[in-house]
Design an enzyme around this catalytic site. Sequence first.
Site, PDB file in Angstrom:
ATOM      1  NE  ARG A 117      38.369  46.939  57.500  1.00  0.00           N
ATOM      2  CZ  ARG A 117      39.242  46.256  56.433  1.00  0.00           C
ATOM      3  NH1 ARG A 117      39.222  44.716  56.322  1.00  0.00           N
ATOM      4  NH2 ARG A 117      38.730  46.641  55.027  1.00  0.00           N
TER       5      ARG A 117
ATOM      6  CG  ASP B  31      30.555  41.889  50.169  1.00  0.00           C
ATOM      7  OD1 ASP B  31      31.060  41.282  50.422  1.00  0.00           O
ATOM      8  OD2 ASP B  31      30.825  42.623  50.944  1.00  0.00           O
TER       9      ASP B  31
ATOM     10  CG  HIS C  73      34.821  48.833  51.801  1.00  0.00           C
ATOM     11  ND1 HIS C  73      35.981  49.288  51.836  1.00  0.00           N
ATOM     12  CD2 HIS C  73      35.206  47.353  51.478  1.00  0.00           C
ATOM     13  CE1 HIS C  73      37.574  48.535  52.080  1.00  0.00           C
ATOM     14  NE2 HIS C  73      36.423  47.220  51.429  1.00  0.00           N
TER      15      HIS C  73
ATOM     16  NE  ARG D 165      41.041  48.500  48.763  1.00  0.00           N
ATOM     17  CZ  ARG D 165      40.441  48.206  49.864  1.00  0.00           C
ATOM     18  NH1 ARG D 165      39.835  46.968  49.835  1.00  0.00           N
ATOM     19  NH2 ARG D 165      40.378  48.696  50.835  1.00  0.00           N
TER      20      ARG D 165
ATOM     21  CD  GLN E 240      37.478  46.237  47.573  1.00  0.00           C
ATOM     22  OE1 GLN E 240      37.912  46.189  47.864  1.00  0.00           O
ATOM     23  NE2 GLN E 240      37.208  46.267  45.642  1.00  0.00           N
TER      24      GLN E 240
ATOM     25  CB  CYS F 208      35.419  44.432  47.356  1.00  0.00           C
ATOM     26  SG  CYS F 208      34.260  42.226  48.967  1.00  0.00           S
TER      27      CYS F 208
HETATM   28  N1  NVA Z   1      31.268  43.385  53.613  1.00  0.00           N
HETATM   29  C1  NVA Z   1      31.951  42.795  53.963  1.00  0.00           C
HETATM   30  C2  NVA Z   1      33.797  43.533  52.665  1.00  0.00           C
HETATM   31  C3  NVA Z   1      34.903  42.450  53.010  1.00  0.00           C
HETATM   32  C4  NVA Z   1      36.009  43.804  52.471  1.00  0.00           C
HETATM   33  C5  NVA Z   1      32.606  43.065  54.730  1.00  0.00           C
HETATM   34  O1  NVA Z   1      32.207  43.735  55.583  1.00  0.00           O
HETATM   35  O2  NVA Z   1      33.324  42.292  55.542  1.00  0.00           O
HETATM   36  N1   CP Z   2      38.146  44.122  50.520  1.00  0.00           N
HETATM   37  C1   CP Z   2      39.080  44.743  51.602  1.00  0.00           C
HETATM   38  O1   CP Z   2      38.647  45.649  51.795  1.00  0.00           O
HETATM   39  O2   CP Z   2      39.698  43.354  52.077  1.00  0.00           O
HETATM   40  P1   CP Z   2      40.345  43.365  53.688  1.00  0.00           P
HETATM   41  O3   CP Z   2      39.303  43.364  54.177  1.00  0.00           O
HETATM   42  O4   CP Z   2      40.982  42.501  52.927  1.00  0.00           O
HETATM   43  O5   CP Z   2      40.973  44.531  53.954  1.00  0.00           O
END
Ligand code: NVA
Ligand code: CP
Length: 302
Positions: A102, A219, A129, A287, A132, A259
């Site tokens: 990540r 989101d 992502h 997930r 997700q 998500c």
């Molecule tokens: N768009 C959000 C998704 C979090 C799982 C982010 O990147 O923070």
């Molecule tokens: N939806 C998701 O990826 O959650 P986290 O940021 O908690 O991993």
Amino acid sequence: MKHLLKMQDLTREKLLEILDLADQLKYERKHNIPHRYLEGKSVGLIFQKSSTRTRVSFETGVYQMGGQALFLSSKDLQIGRGEPIQDTARVLSRYLDMIMIRTFDQKEVEDLAYYGSIPVINGLTDYCHPCQVLADLMTIREHYSYLEGLKMCYIGDGDNMANSLIVGGLLAGMQVSVATPEGYEPDDTVLDFAKDYPCFSLTTDPKQAIRDADVVITDTWASMGMEEEKEIRQKAFQGYTVDDDLMSLAKPKAMVQHCLPAYRGQEITDKVFEDHADEIFEEAENRLHVQKAVMVLLVKGE
Ligand code: NVA
Ligand code: CP
């Protein structure tokens, strides 16, 4: 399948294979049927951003399949002090069997896969992502028993979720309608992918996008790394809150996906969130199952 770096890496057949296997693994877990596909395997989990779901679902998923998960925070890794990803990739490939990462820049994930010699899974970048969205598609398919022809509506920022939902939804044969404010559109590469699909639409009008939707998805308005833009974004996204008025334009029994983490009162009202909490938390659970399916296929090299 060698890696999962973005949704465009998948064909429709591979996507459905992942969802079928995820359903099977979910069933097996529920009935205590062991599925130790990662016996003796080590999976590194690199995090350059925060996480609740991704970290815990990958760690427990690897454990449930008999493997070892290593949580590798970039704060502790030498990456955090400037060691190039190209070198990290070649070192970690000699210890581990698979890496989930990540991070911010999609190129870092692509480089990790290019320079390393083991499968790489994208656990979120600014661009996409995929884990997700696979979980979302699994949840929608569980709910309706099919995906083809359903109308998916995404309202909000043209962010990593929007980018992956568009590709995933279209691959699955869904109609995809997206509403974002001007200047917050999905990535050009994704719009380019979508242009071959007449069932895709992009508008600045959430009311138009949500009409007759079977599933409504939103989101956060300010993704990780964009905290400084929070106030500007709150103004830009006025009218994009998924509330009862907007939901009344969707199909009467439309489902809602988020998500998480969710910011109630911003991208979604507390009422809509709580009315659809079961669907949203099923999505979070999925997930675990869908990522286990991805890991099984990657370890088999399929
Ligand atoms: N768009 C959000 C998704 C979090 C799982 C982010 O990147 O923070
Ligand atoms: N939806 C998701 O990826 O959650 P986290 O940021 O908690 O991993």
